[in-house]
Design an enzyme around this catalytic site. Structure first.
Site, mmCIF file in Angstrom:
data_model
loop_
_atom_site.group_PDB
_atom_site.id
_atom_site.type_symbol
_atom_site.label_atom_id
_atom_site.label_comp_id
_atom_site.label_asym_id
_atom_site.label_seq_id
_atom_site.Cartn_x
_atom_site.Cartn_y
_atom_site.Cartn_z
ATOM 1 N NE ARG A 1 -26.758 -12.193 -36.848
ATOM 2 C CZ ARG A 1 -26.571 -13.474 -37.349
ATOM 3 N NH1 ARG A 1 -25.432 -13.952 -37.782
ATOM 4 N NH2 ARG A 1 -27.880 -14.396 -37.534
ATOM 5 C CD GLU B 1 -23.779 -8.967 -42.562
ATOM 6 O OE1 GLU B 1 -25.044 -9.464 -42.740
ATOM 7 O OE2 GLU B 1 -22.851 -9.486 -42.076
ATOM 8 C CG HIS C 1 -24.096 -13.087 -42.875
ATOM 9 N ND1 HIS C 1 -24.453 -12.365 -42.479
ATOM 10 C CD2 HIS C 1 -24.237 -14.241 -42.423
ATOM 11 C CE1 HIS C 1 -24.939 -12.919 -41.192
ATOM 12 N NE2 HIS C 1 -24.606 -14.168 -41.397
HETATM 13 P P1 NAP Z 1 -25.885 -21.033 -29.460
HETATM 14 O O1 NAP Z 1 -25.675 -22.393 -29.524
HETATM 15 O O2 NAP Z 1 -27.187 -20.560 -29.118
HETATM 16 O O3 NAP Z 1 -24.783 -20.304 -28.695
HETATM 17 C C1 NAP Z 1 -24.845 -18.646 -28.561
HETATM 18 C C2 NAP Z 1 -23.643 -18.412 -27.693
HETATM 19 O O4 NAP Z 1 -23.517 -16.973 -27.623
HETATM 20 C C3 NAP Z 1 -23.331 -18.988 -26.707
HETATM 21 O O5 NAP Z 1 -21.924 -19.092 -26.406
HETATM 22 C C4 NAP Z 1 -23.874 -17.990 -25.493
HETATM 23 O O6 NAP Z 1 -23.036 -18.239 -24.228
HETATM 24 C C5 NAP Z 1 -23.434 -16.683 -26.207
HETATM 25 N N1 NAP Z 1 -24.476 -15.733 -25.760
HETATM 26 C C6 NAP Z 1 -25.722 -15.600 -26.069
HETATM 27 N N2 NAP Z 1 -26.398 -14.330 -25.543
HETATM 28 C C7 NAP Z 1 -25.198 -13.883 -24.819
HETATM 29 C C8 NAP Z 1 -25.325 -12.740 -24.004
HETATM 30 N N3 NAP Z 1 -26.290 -11.949 -23.669
HETATM 31 N N4 NAP Z 1 -23.941 -12.340 -23.496
HETATM 32 C C9 NAP Z 1 -23.009 -13.284 -23.526
HETATM 33 N N5 NAP Z 1 -23.008 -14.384 -24.372
HETATM 34 C C10 NAP Z 1 -24.171 -14.812 -24.952
HETATM 35 O O7 NAP Z 1 -25.800 -20.640 -31.034
HETATM 36 P P2 NAP Z 1 -24.672 -20.883 -31.932
HETATM 37 O O8 NAP Z 1 -25.150 -21.829 -32.863
HETATM 38 O O9 NAP Z 1 -23.401 -21.125 -31.503
HETATM 39 O O10 NAP Z 1 -24.447 -19.853 -32.831
HETATM 40 C C11 NAP Z 1 -23.809 -18.355 -32.326
HETATM 41 C C12 NAP Z 1 -24.192 -17.238 -32.914
HETATM 42 O O11 NAP Z 1 -23.268 -17.443 -34.635
HETATM 43 C C13 NAP Z 1 -25.664 -17.188 -33.739
HETATM 44 O O12 NAP Z 1 -26.509 -16.305 -32.547
HETATM 45 C C14 NAP Z 1 -25.497 -16.283 -34.847
HETATM 46 O O13 NAP Z 1 -25.603 -14.832 -34.691
HETATM 47 C C15 NAP Z 1 -24.205 -16.617 -35.464
HETATM 48 N N6 NAP Z 1 -24.105 -17.345 -36.526
HETATM 49 C C16 NAP Z 1 -23.570 -16.910 -37.778
HETATM 50 C C17 NAP Z 1 -23.478 -17.640 -38.894
HETATM 51 C C18 NAP Z 1 -23.053 -17.101 -40.307
HETATM 52 O O14 NAP Z 1 -23.451 -17.337 -41.313
HETATM 53 N N7 NAP Z 1 -22.107 -16.364 -40.274
HETATM 54 C C19 NAP Z 1 -24.257 -18.723 -38.987
HETATM 55 C C20 NAP Z 1 -24.589 -19.434 -37.894
HETATM 56 C C21 NAP Z 1 -24.563 -18.782 -36.373
HETATM 57 P P3 NAP Z 1 -23.334 -19.311 -23.367
HETATM 58 O O15 NAP Z 1 -23.502 -20.690 -24.014
HETATM 59 O O16 NAP Z 1 -22.112 -19.385 -22.485
HETATM 60 O O17 NAP Z 1 -24.721 -18.980 -22.406
#
Ligand code: NAP
Length: 323
Positions: free
Chosen positions: A241, A270, A289
């Site tokens: 993000r 954005e 994005h």
């Molecule tokens: P996920 O499996 O839920 O993973 C979330 C990640 O964020 C984990 O590494 C988690 O750490 C960490 N996290 C969450 N809350 C946190 C906090 N308060 N402090 C520190 N670390 C925190 O989600 P994902 O599928 O990997 O996606 C991650 C993020 O990528 C999404 O939330 C979204 O914002 C972004 N995204 C962007 C796109 C795009 O179009 N560019 C597409 C998909 C996702 P731990 O696992 O170590 O707890």
């Protein structure tokens, strides 16, 4: 029948077909003016929350405490994995269920992450421009970039997305280290990647890839202090993000040569204005994005977002509940 508000008319058709099984749809005609402001107008969202039982939204639609202040809505289903555009604490306080669409978009987003990393470090976008502009170039010396093999990639946030990016970069011959809020010994063991603390990751990685969710703890995680800790000449890739990075600090790091370049799919504001300072750097790759913007992926996201609502109104637990 429950009233179901859908914040745009351009989701894959499966979403509307599924939702019609359980409710009456009120679909916002999402036209070009709305696109320019990323989400639909706040008063429309507020009215939907007050008049409908369910809301299906996307990441530009900011469902904040004010939108929910007089809400009748019982479920908010976002067609995304990230839910930082929704005030989840406020929803929870009001007993509103919030659902999302994780997992199905992981591969597409990890593909994009590696795509923009390659575009950056192999200077693909610059190369495309150079050829189109008809400038003279030397086929040995032009646009020297960086290898991936033998370089260290540091992944910040080893959730589903971070793990999928790690797998891809290992296949390119990079060494992968990571930092995450919670250490993942099983993933370390399965993939052969190493946990390091954030300072070490920043000081030693050639590519720093942000894959962490946006939360109060991760807002401006990449601030000026952290940029100063980075290895000189490293690259930053952000597919998480925009607000995980302090944009002003990023621009300073680019100007002072701390960074060799950056590849960004997400921005603090954005859509990013085309006059923004970031657009002036040749060593910055920008995408609008599009992490999950692949047809099958988007169709699956739409299907899951609708299924979450269908299950809710059938008295079952939705597939993915975040609050
Ligand atoms: P996920 O499996 O839920 O993973 C979330 C990640 O964020 C984990 O590494 C988690 O750490 C960490 N996290 C969450 N809350 C946190 C906090 N308060 N402090 C520190 N670390 C925190 O989600 P994902 O599928 O990997 O996606 C991650 C993020 O990528 C999404 O939330 C979204 O914002 C972004 N995204 C962007 C796109 C795009 O179009 N560019 C597409 C998909 C996702 P731990 O696992 O170590 O707890």
């Amino acid at each position: 029948m429950p009233c179901i508000f859908v914040s745009r008319d351009q989701f894959p058709s499966v979403l509307y077909e599924k939702l019609r099984q359980v409710g009456e749809l009120r679909v916002y005609p999402y036209g070009k003016p709305a696109w320019l402001t990323a989400g639909i107008p706040k008063d429309e969202l507020k009215r939907a929350a007050e008049e409908c039982d369910a809301m299906v939204v996307y990441i530009g639609d900011r469902v904040d405490a004010e939108v929910l202040s007089n809400a009748r809505v019982k479920i908010i289903s976002t067609v995304s994995v990230g839910y930082d555009h929704i005030d989840v604490a406020e929803a929870r306080r009001r007993g509103i269920v919030v659902t999302n669409t994780p997992e199905v978009l992981v591969d597409a987003t990890a593909d994009l992450a590696v795509g923009i990393l390659l575009a950056l470090v192999r200077r693909i976008v610059e190369g495309d421009r150079l050829v189109r502009e008809g400038k003279a170039y030397d086929i040995w010396g032009a646009l020297m970039g960086s290898d991936l093999r033998g370089k260290r990639a540091g992944i910040v946030g080893l959730g589903n997305l971070g793990t999928a990016i790690a797998k891809r970069l290992l296949a390119f011959g990079a060494e992968v280290v990571y930092w995450s809020r919670n250490r993942k010994p099983q993933v370390e063991f399965a993939l052969g990647i190493k946990y390091v603390d954030l300072d070490e990751l920043l000081a030693t990685s050639d590519f720093v890839i942000l894959a962490v969710s946006l939360a109060p703890e991760t807002r401006h995680l990449m601030n000026w202090e952290r940029f100063q800790k980075m290895k000189r000449g490293a690259y930053l890739i952000n597919v998480a993000r925009g607000a995980v990075v302090d944009t002003e600090a990023l621009i300073r790091a680019l100007k002072e040569g701390i960074l060799a370049g950056a590849a960004l799919d997400v921005f603090e504001v954005e859509p990013l204005p085309h006059t923004h300072e970031l657009t002036k750097f040749p060593n910055v790759v920008l995408t609008p994005h599009i992490g999950s913007a692949a047809e099958d992926t988007r169709r699956r996201m739409a299907e899951i977002a609708a299924e979450n609502v269908v299950r809710f109104f059938r008295g079952e637990r939705p597939l993915y509940v975040v609050a």
